[in-house]
Design a protein around this motif. Structure first.
Motif, mmCIF file in Angstrom:
data_model
loop_
_atom_site.group_PDB
_atom_site.id
_atom_site.type_symbol
_atom_site.label_atom_id
_atom_site.label_comp_id
_atom_site.label_asym_id
_atom_site.label_seq_id
_atom_site.Cartn_x
_atom_site.Cartn_y
_atom_site.Cartn_z
ATOM 1 N N GLY A 402 -7.855 -44.896 20.440
ATOM 2 C CA GLY A 402 -7.076 -45.124 19.294
ATOM 3 C C GLY A 402 -6.502 -46.644 19.126
ATOM 4 N N LEU A 403 -6.455 -47.128 20.187
ATOM 5 C CA LEU A 403 -6.220 -48.743 20.157
ATOM 6 C C LEU A 403 -7.128 -49.478 19.655
ATOM 7 N N GLN A 406 -7.758 -49.242 16.145
ATOM 8 C CA GLN A 406 -6.622 -50.011 15.365
ATOM 9 C C GLN A 406 -6.907 -51.535 15.300
ATOM 10 N N LYS A 408 -6.393 -53.447 18.026
ATOM 11 C CA LYS A 408 -5.441 -54.066 18.811
ATOM 12 C C LYS A 408 -6.337 -54.346 20.220
ATOM 13 N N ARG A 453 0.766 -47.297 23.636
ATOM 14 C CA ARG A 453 0.390 -46.440 22.582
ATOM 15 C C ARG A 453 1.679 -46.073 21.962
#
Length: 598
Positions: A402-403, A406, A408, A453
């Motif tokens: 998920g990071l 994004q 990140k 998160r």
């Protein structure tokens, strides 16, 4: 036949038991009589000395209170106003009297013995009210005529106290003119003196009294000692130069022991009385019981000597020694001892033979079952431990993915570092037991990943007791609980608060995890406890995602620590859950395990 084993036992038992008991039944009572008489006199005089000191402390405190009231400026000012002409404004007189009451009340409140104080003029006017019948009271007459400052037990309705009181009376004088205008009366509860006096009672029916010179009871209650005995004793006490001692008196064929002590309080005399038959009643009972016991032992000796013989007693005694080895789990010691047991008696020999065979069989069964249990317990523990890693890695990879989506990158790097630390901890399979500080460090890495998160939506506080850092604990007991806490906190809420506390109390470690999630119903908790009670290991291995994290932790802790582990679950729907894990350690366990796994 005369020198058979039974007859020899009879002679031995008679010489060792019956004859000594008969001799002792004659010697011991006379010996006890002299000892009891000496000890009674010593202990009674000692108790009376203590009581005398106690009375001195009470009366001295009463005297001090009276003197404090006398020299107090408020008392002297009130006295000056009351002895003047009646043209003093009533308000001023009333104000001074109220100040006097407040001063007296303050002294009474600060007194630990419940003493009460009153200031009274000769005309009966006092701080707590007027007493027109003052001159008709016996204690007042005794004070005025005989200058008796210490008053016997009486009820004083004009002082704020309940029950009977003894009193100390001090003349109320003007310190400037040294002229007496009344008196100061300090009451102290009679129960103070009575309670302490009860400890001086000798024997079962003895009595103790606090008397004045005329033989009247200073305290409450009736004097039960015969009047003739008490009167003759008081005459001897008054004529005696001794301050304390022991008198003997005969009355109706009974001898009375009268202990006395002259007190420094007024003309009071402390008297304790007991009859000789009462004092030595236990000695007489002892002598009678010894004689009865001697007769019973003699009969038992006859019976036992004909029931026992050496070919029964000796082998059975050795067999009992062998059984002590078994009691302590020493099967090899029992086996080494068995050949020394020999018996020509068929029944006893058969018992010994069966016992020997039973020892072999029991030893084999225990060893076999012990090894099987160790293997099963180890296999179940490893199976439970293996459930953690796939579940955790799946969640962590989802966070990294998920990071990455994004963009990140810094967060991905941080999570990777945290994950690397956790993997190093997880892949160290040499020891299942680590320091609690290492487990907390592992959880910090895990919670750092979660914070990346969830950002500000997640708050995790860890309070670590420094004394718990080096204590041994099995691995991976916190991560499943934290994971569940975060998961269920976000089901119906947008924020999650997790608290982790470790603390040490005596030889017990407590680990507390608390969240503000959806909570657990009483039914879920009840089912969890029920499954854990029946078979915690099977319920965990058979779980299909239903409370698997909590069951995993409880199952492993129960497997490893057994009865030394306990837990408590407190939960309320939509409020949160608090889980407390408690592990008891012996001092030796803490030292050894901390050393081995440090």
């Amino acid at each position: 036949m005369f020198f058979s084993i039974r007859n020899r036992l009879f002679i031995i038992f008679t010489c060792l038991l019956t004859i000594p008991l008969i001799i002792l039944s004659i010697i011991i009572p006379s010996w006890f009589t002299s000892i009891i008489e000496d000890q009674t006199q010593e202990l009674t005089i000692e108790a009376m000395d203590q009581y005398s000191l106690y009375i001195d402390s009470i009366t001295t405190q009463a005297e001090d209170l009276g003197k404090q009231v006398l020299v107090n400026q408020t008392t002297q000012q009130w006295l000056k106003l009351e002895k003047k002409d009646a043209n003093i404004p009533k308000e001023q007189s009333l104000l001074q009297k109220n100040q006097l009451k407040m001063m007296l009340s303050s002294m009474m409140v600060n007194n630990s013995n419940g003493m009460s104080i009153s200031v009274v003029l000769n005309n009966g006017e006092g701080a707590w009210g007027n007493n027109p019948n003052l001159h008709n009271l016996d204690w007042f007459k005794d004070f005025r005529i005989n200058e008796q400052r210490f008053v016997k037990s009486h009820i004083d309705p004009y002082l704020p106290a309940q029950g009977n009181s003894n009193s100390y009376i001090l003349p109320l004088v003007d310190l400037n003119t040294v002229v007496s205008y009344g008196f100061i009366k300090v009451n102290f509860p009679t129960t103070l003196l009575e309670t302490a006096l009860e400890k001086i009672t000798i024997g079962k029916n003895g009595h103790a009294y606090l008397l004045d010179a005329q033989g009247a009871n200073v305290l409450e209650g009736k004097i039960n000692t015969p009047t003739k005995v008490l009167k003759n004793s008081l005459t001897k006490i008054k004529n005696s130069q001794k301050q304390k001692g022991l008198l003997e008196a005969d009355y109706h064929g009974e001898k009375y022991f009268v202990f006395f002590q002259k007190l420094s309080v007024g003309d009071w005399i402390l008297v304790s009385e007991v009859t000789r038959s009462d004092l030595f009643s236990k000695v007489n009972i002892l002598q009678r019981n010894l004689l009865i016991t001697s007769a019973i032992v003699f009969l038992i000796t006859i019976f036992v000597s004909f029931m026992l013989s050496s070919n029964i007693v000796s082998p059975l005694g050795k067999l009992a020694k062998a059984m002590k080895f078994i009691e302590h789990g020493d099967f090899l010691g029992a086996k080494r001892f068995m050949p020394t047991i020999k018996s020509s008696n068929d029944e006893v020999g058969y018992v010994i033979k069966v016992f020997d065979h039973t020892v072999d069989h029991l030893k084999n069964l225990i060893e076999t079952e012990y090894e099987a249990n160790i293997r099963r317990k180890d296999a179940e523990y490893k199976a439970l431990l293996l459930q953690i890693n796939p579940h955790f890695l799946n969640n962590t990879l989802e966070i990294i993915g998920g990071l990455a989506v994004q963009g990140k990158n810094k967060e991905v790097m941080n999570v990777s570092i945290y994950l690397g630390r956790m993997m190093r901890y997880s892949l160290n399979t040499q020891n299942d037991v680590v320091r609690l500080g290492e487990e907390i460090s592992y959880i910090r890495s895990y919670t750092d990943i979660l914070k990346v998160r969830y950002e500000d939506a997640l708050t995790i506080d860890i309070v670590e007791d420094p004394e718990t850092r080096d204590l041994p604990i099995i691995k991976f007991i916190l991560q499943p609980l934290v994971e569940n806490a975060v998961k269920y906190s976000f089901i119906e809420k947008t924020t999650a608060e997790i608290f982790i506390i470790t603390k040490k109390a005596n030889n017990q470690i407590k680990i507390v995890l608390e969240d503000n999630g959806i909570g657990m119903s009483e039914e879920v908790i009840s089912n969890l406890v029920s499954e854990e009670t029946k078979n915690e290991t099977i319920s965990v291995l058979a779980s299909k995602g239903n409370s698997i994290g909590l069951k995993n932790v409880l199952g492993r802790l129960k497997l490893y620590y057994g009865e030394r582990f306990s837990y408590q679950i407190e939960s309320e729907k939509n409020v949160g859950t608090r889980i407390t894990l408690c592990i008891n350690f012996d001092r030796g366990d803490i030292h050894d395990e901390g050393h081995n796994h440090g």
